[in-house]
Scaffold this active site. Structure first.
Site, PDB file in Angstrom:
ATOM      1  N   ASP A 135      -1.333   8.828  -5.129  1.00  0.00           N
ATOM      2  CA  ASP A 135      -1.220   8.082  -6.530  1.00  0.00           C
ATOM      3  C   ASP A 135       0.061   7.335  -6.597  1.00  0.00           C
ATOM      4  O   ASP A 135       0.917   7.825  -6.625  1.00  0.00           O
ATOM      5  CB  ASP A 135      -1.527   8.885  -7.950  1.00  0.00           C
ATOM      6  CG  ASP A 135      -1.842   7.961  -8.948  1.00  0.00           C
ATOM      7  OD1 ASP A 135      -1.888   6.838  -8.840  1.00  0.00           O
ATOM      8  OD2 ASP A 135      -1.784   8.559 -10.022  1.00  0.00           O
ATOM      9  N   ASP A 343      -1.833  -0.509  -7.149  1.00  0.00           N
ATOM     10  CA  ASP A 343      -2.159   0.797  -7.615  1.00  0.00           C
ATOM     11  C   ASP A 343      -3.216   1.469  -6.719  1.00  0.00           C
ATOM     12  O   ASP A 343      -4.226   0.879  -6.479  1.00  0.00           O
ATOM     13  CB  ASP A 343      -2.560   0.842  -8.973  1.00  0.00           C
ATOM     14  CG  ASP A 343      -2.814   2.387  -9.393  1.00  0.00           C
ATOM     15  OD1 ASP A 343      -2.316   3.296  -8.980  1.00  0.00           O
ATOM     16  OD2 ASP A 343      -3.840   2.764 -10.336  1.00  0.00           O
TER      17      ASP A 343
END
Lengths: 434, 31
Positions: A135, A343
């Site tokens: 992440d 992201d």
């Protein structure tokens, strides 16, 4: 014919559909410390075995929206704080930067660990392998820990047992690292018997709470980090699948990027495989030695980070989008007003409302020969391609600041819910200023 | 906030040069 070749992808529909066979190529020469990345819904994951039910695309999209809502709420809160700091900036520049992190509101939710991509790392002595969600939109690395004082969800591998590691230690409440949790998690740390306690909460109410600790982190045989700081979760719940936790690749001082900066120079790269692909990687360092700030790599086009909008996420500037070789008529201000982050955990690209409308309209014109299909969750431009084996779709390119043009792979344009519902893999925000 | 999501990043080599303040993109990163 030349136009079609230049501005369209002609491909077999099956190339967009998931594969069941994992065929990783022999590992080639890659500079730096390289870890394998697998798609959680892809052919090489081992986390969906033993009859575990994979999430449907509708569920994935619902989780994705929760993550986006959370990111947008957090960025909005940060912008507010950064504006508040402007007055102080002239009097004490260093303090201003520090303060802008320290003043993150505790109520803000962090991005949801949807976790489509996973890497394996080793923790402790002797080392235990852990599959962690990958992440770039969050900072703290954490894993579930024995004895799971309150609650642990089911994970594929054995849960990390700190008592079995010779190099594990808890971090003290009074340490600087403990104070740093406020910016890394958005929550003030707690204290239990002088041990620092972290809490991280995600947009859909998923969370992890436990001891903030240190132990040896093994990325590869050659890349071992003593005293790596991570969360040892004693109370964990949420949409983390069967993974052991999450690896935070954000910009905060507690992220793995910053903690390994001495060796890797805050440099990492990755390739995310498609649902048919088998050769993803996450690589730390550029192999040219440490602290290389001006990295140059053949065939890589660079865009500067837009750092003015906060230091948690990786902001970049989109200047324009092309569809089928034609630049869309979108004012660059539309992108500048909203801002853009990259992201690894958000699935579907979100565009300002005006930009998405223009993209959708152009895409529909090029796809007018194909029958449409019902919308799927947040995806409103879908086609029934069940009667086709080969299709032709317009190429889509992004133009980023610094004249960086990036042409998307066909798998980055369409997402499939079976051949009868193949959708444009973009969505619009509610309005241009969101 | 716009977000460049992971579907769109698939198969690209995505390079984070945090110290250098830049993000890189290359093709066929998974091959």
């Amino acid at each position: 014919k030349e136009t079609i070749q230049s501005h369209f992808h002609t491909l077999q529909l099956t190339s967009l559909l998931p594969s069941s066979s994992c065929n990783p190529a022999t590992k080639g020469k890659r500079r730096g410390a390289s870890l394998e990345v697998v798609n959680r819904q892809g052919p090489c994951t081992q986390l969906n075995q033993k009859g575990a039910k994979a999430p449907t695309l509708t569920e994935i999209l619902a989780h994705d929206q929760a993550r986006v809502d959370s990111i947008q709420a957090r960025v909005t809160d940060q912008s507010y704080d950064l504006f508040k700091k402007k007055d102080k900036k002239s009097s004490n520049k260093k303090k201003s930067v520090k303060d802008s992190k320290a003043n993150l509101p505790a109520k803000s939710g962090l991005p949801l660990g949807t976790g489509n991509y996973i890497v394996n790392v080793g923790l402790g002595t002797p080392k235990k392998d852990l599959s962690l969600i990958f992440d770039t939109g969050s900072d703290l690395t954490w894993t579930q820990c024995q004895p799971c004082v309150k609650s642990c969800y089911a994970q594929q591998q054995p849960i990390f047992d700190p008592s079995a590691s010779k190099t594990y230690s808890n971090i003290s409440c009074t340490s600087t690292a403990c104070s740093g949790l406020k910016s890394a998690t958005g929550n003030s740390p707690g204290c239990s018997s002088s041990n620092c306690v972290y809490g991280i909460q995600y947009g859909d109410s998923s969370f992890s709470v436990g001891f903030f600790a240190k132990d040896k982190l093994t990325l590869t045989q050659k890349d071992v980090f003593d005293g790596f700081m991570f969360g040892c979760g004693q109370n964990n719940r949420g949409l983390f699948g069967k993974t052991a936790g999450l690896i935070g690749l954000g910009r905060d001082p507690l992220s793995i990027v910053q903690q390994t900066a001495q060796k890797f120079g805050k440099y990492f790269s990755y390739c995310l495989p498609t649902s048919r692909g088998s050769n993803g990687h996450l690589t730390f360092g550029n192999g040219n030695g440490v602290k290389t700030s001006k990295a140059v790599k053949n065939g890589i086009t660079f865009t500067p980070f837009a750092s003015s909008q906060g230091a948690t996420f990786y902001f970049i500037d989109v200047l324009g989008i092309s569809v089928g070789g034609k630049a869309l008529s979108i004012s660059p201000m539309v992108f500048q007003n909203a801002g853009t982050i990259i992201d690894s955990g958000t699935v579907i690209t979100r565009l300002p409302s005006t930009a998405y409308g223009s993209l959708k309209s152009s895409f529909k014109q090029f796809m007018s020969k194909y029958p449409t299909a019902p919308a799927l969750s947040l995806l409103d431009t879908c086609y029934d391609l069940s009667n086709y084996t080969s299709i032709s779709i317009p190429k889509i390119s992004f133009n980023f600041n610094g004249n960086a043009n990036v042409e998307l792979d066909p798998n980055g344009i369409l997402i499939t819910n079976g051949a009868s519902q193949v959708c444009l893999a973009f969505a619009g925000n509610g309005d241009d200023d969101s | 906030i716009g977000i460049f999501g992971n579907i769109q990043q698939q198969t690209l080599e995505v390079v984070y040069d945090v110290a250098g303040g830049q993000l890189g993109f290359g093709y066929k990163g998974c091959s």
